[in-house]
Design a protein around this motif. Structure first.
Motif, PDB file in Angstrom:
ATOM      1  N   SER A  63       4.137  17.849  -0.615  1.00 15.13           N
ATOM      2  CA  SER A  63       3.296  17.537   0.544  1.00 15.13           C
ATOM      3  C   SER A  63       3.648  18.439   1.728  1.00 15.13           C
ATOM      4  O   SER A  63       2.778  18.828   2.511  1.00 15.13           O
ATOM      5  CB  SER A  63       3.451  16.066   0.938  1.00 15.13           C
ATOM      6  OG  SER A  63       4.764  15.800   1.399  1.00 15.13           O
ATOM      7  N   ASN A  69       0.837  -1.197   0.000  1.00 20.85           N
ATOM      8  CA  ASN A  69       0.000   0.000   0.000  1.00 20.85           C
ATOM      9  C   ASN A  69       0.872   1.247   0.000  1.00 20.85           C
ATOM     10  O   ASN A  69       1.487   1.579   1.012  1.00 20.85           O
ATOM     11  CB  ASN A  69      -0.920   0.020   1.224  1.00 20.85           C
ATOM     12  CG  ASN A  69      -1.935  -1.102   1.173  1.00 20.85           C
ATOM     13  OD1 ASN A  69      -2.425  -1.431   0.098  1.00 20.85           O
ATOM     14  ND2 ASN A  69      -2.237  -1.671   2.331  1.00 20.85           N
ATOM     15  N   GLU A  70       0.928   1.880  -1.129  1.00 21.74           N
ATOM     16  CA  GLU A  70       1.688   3.114  -1.212  1.00 21.74           C
ATOM     17  C   GLU A  70       0.828   4.266  -0.698  1.00 21.74           C
ATOM     18  O   GLU A  70      -0.323   4.418  -1.103  1.00 21.74           O
ATOM     19  CB  GLU A  70       2.106   3.403  -2.655  1.00 21.74           C
ATOM     20  CG  GLU A  70       3.106   2.411  -3.203  1.00 21.74           C
ATOM     21  CD  GLU A  70       3.587   2.826  -4.580  1.00 21.74           C
ATOM     22  OE1 GLU A  70       3.229   3.951  -4.991  1.00 21.74           O
ATOM     23  OE2 GLU A  70       4.294   2.049  -5.216  1.00 21.74           O
ATOM     24  N   SER A 109      -2.604  12.710  -0.466  1.00 22.10           N
ATOM     25  CA  SER A 109      -3.538  13.218   0.545  1.00 22.10           C
ATOM     26  C   SER A 109      -3.271  12.614   1.915  1.00 22.10           C
ATOM     27  O   SER A 109      -3.365  13.309   2.942  1.00 22.10           O
ATOM     28  CB  SER A 109      -4.982  12.937   0.115  1.00 22.10           C
ATOM     29  OG  SER A 109      -5.202  11.541  -0.025  1.00 22.10           O
ATOM     30  N   ASP A 110      -2.916  11.329   1.947  1.00 24.22           N
ATOM     31  CA  ASP A 110      -2.598  10.680   3.223  1.00 24.22           C
ATOM     32  C   ASP A 110      -1.358  11.304   3.865  1.00 24.22           C
ATOM     33  O   ASP A 110      -1.318  11.543   5.075  1.00 24.22           O
ATOM     34  CB  ASP A 110      -2.362   9.175   3.020  1.00 24.22           C
ATOM     35  CG  ASP A 110      -3.629   8.440   2.627  1.00 24.22           C
ATOM     36  OD1 ASP A 110      -4.714   8.921   3.013  1.00 24.22           O
ATOM     37  OD2 ASP A 110      -3.531   7.408   1.938  1.00 24.22           O
ATOM     38  N   THR A 130      -0.880   7.698  -0.427  1.00 20.28           N
ATOM     39  CA  THR A 130      -1.222   8.717  -1.417  1.00 20.28           C
ATOM     40  C   THR A 130      -0.784  10.086  -0.914  1.00 20.28           C
ATOM     41  O   THR A 130      -0.452  10.262   0.265  1.00 20.28           O
ATOM     42  CB  THR A 130      -2.735   8.732  -1.674  1.00 20.28           C
ATOM     43  OG1 THR A 130      -3.412   9.083  -0.448  1.00 20.28           O
ATOM     44  CG2 THR A 130      -3.205   7.374  -2.156  1.00 20.28           C
TER      45      THR A 130
END
Length: 253
Positions: A104, A7-8, A12-13, A10
């Protein structure tokens, strides 16, 4: 058959995690803001006293003016310096303590500045209401020249939005100036030179005049739509410039 799922995270995460991290890391800044606002309210309650003497009946009339201008000014100054702090080497190192990118980092910074502006804008507006209430108990009956939530809800909401916009603007001004300085220390000398030239032209060294000119550029706008467009355009431009400058800084390092 062994199947593994990776699970990379994202964008937004990552931004959300970094935003929460910045809230915790800068909690002391909000405590400072509260102390500044308490001090501003106390100073405002003292008020500016003006006395008028009437020779006809030998009476003296004293007028005490209460205003939350100091609360607004301190909120903008707080935002300006906190915006500078967000771009320092220490803050950047803290931000990159987990998986992240320059983009980010900037987006989480912007979310933090927006959140802080919301808190500050609402607090400053409510401080004005607190000054009116406490002023009534301390100085007695007053003549009020500003709208309240009960008298004019739309005006009160507009005051909050205006306060939020100004605080966010000063956040981005400090953020942008510090980004230039992080790129090269020569910008410090350039900003000082510009400051001296502007001060010499106006014949004083008071930065309040320049801050008021900036506020008047937006504040004298009669159209709410144009005011929003001015603030929105300026904030986005400053944020874009800061992002571009910091990306250049990454290449240099």
């Amino acid at each position: 058959e062994l199947i593994m799922y990776l699970n990379e995270p994202t964008l937004s995460d990552i931004v959300k995690k970094q935003f929460h991290f910045k809230l915790n890391a800068n909690a002391a800044s909000f405590s400072t803001f509260v102390l500044l606002q308490i001090g501003a309210i106390i100073m405002a309650l003292i008020g500016n006293s003006h006395s008028f003497y009437y020779s006809s009946d030998d009476s003296v009339v004293s007028i005490i003016t209460l205003s939350n201008d100091m609360s607004v000014g301190l909120a903008m100054a707080w935002a300006f310096f906190l915006g500078i702090m967000l771009t320092t080497r220490i803050k950047q190192s803290e931000s990159f303590s987990f998986v992240t990118t320059r983009l980010s980092n900037h987006l989480s910074n912007f979310l933090f500045m927006l959140f802080a502006s919301l808190i500050a804008g609402v607090s400053v507006t409510l401080a004005g209401s607190a000054i009116k209430l406490l002023g009534f108990f301390i100085h007695g009956e007053m003549v009020v020249h500003s709208s309240s939530l009960v008298e004019s809800p739309s005006n009160f909401v507009l005051q909050i939005l205006t306060a939020i916009a100004y605080v966010l603007l000063f956040f981005l001004i400090g953020y942008s100036i510090s980004s230039f300085v992080q790129l090269s220390k020569l910008f410090i000398a350039l900003f000082v030179l510009i400051w001296i030239l502007l001060s010499t032209i106006n014949g004083n060294w008071d930065g309040t005049e320049y801050a008021m000119t900036l506020i008047q550029f937006f504040g004298y706008e009669r159209s709410v739509l144009l005011f929003i467009l001015k603030i929105f355009g300026t904030v986005l431009s400053l944020f874009a410039i800061s992002t571009f400058i910091t990306n250049r800084l990454e290449v240099r390092n």
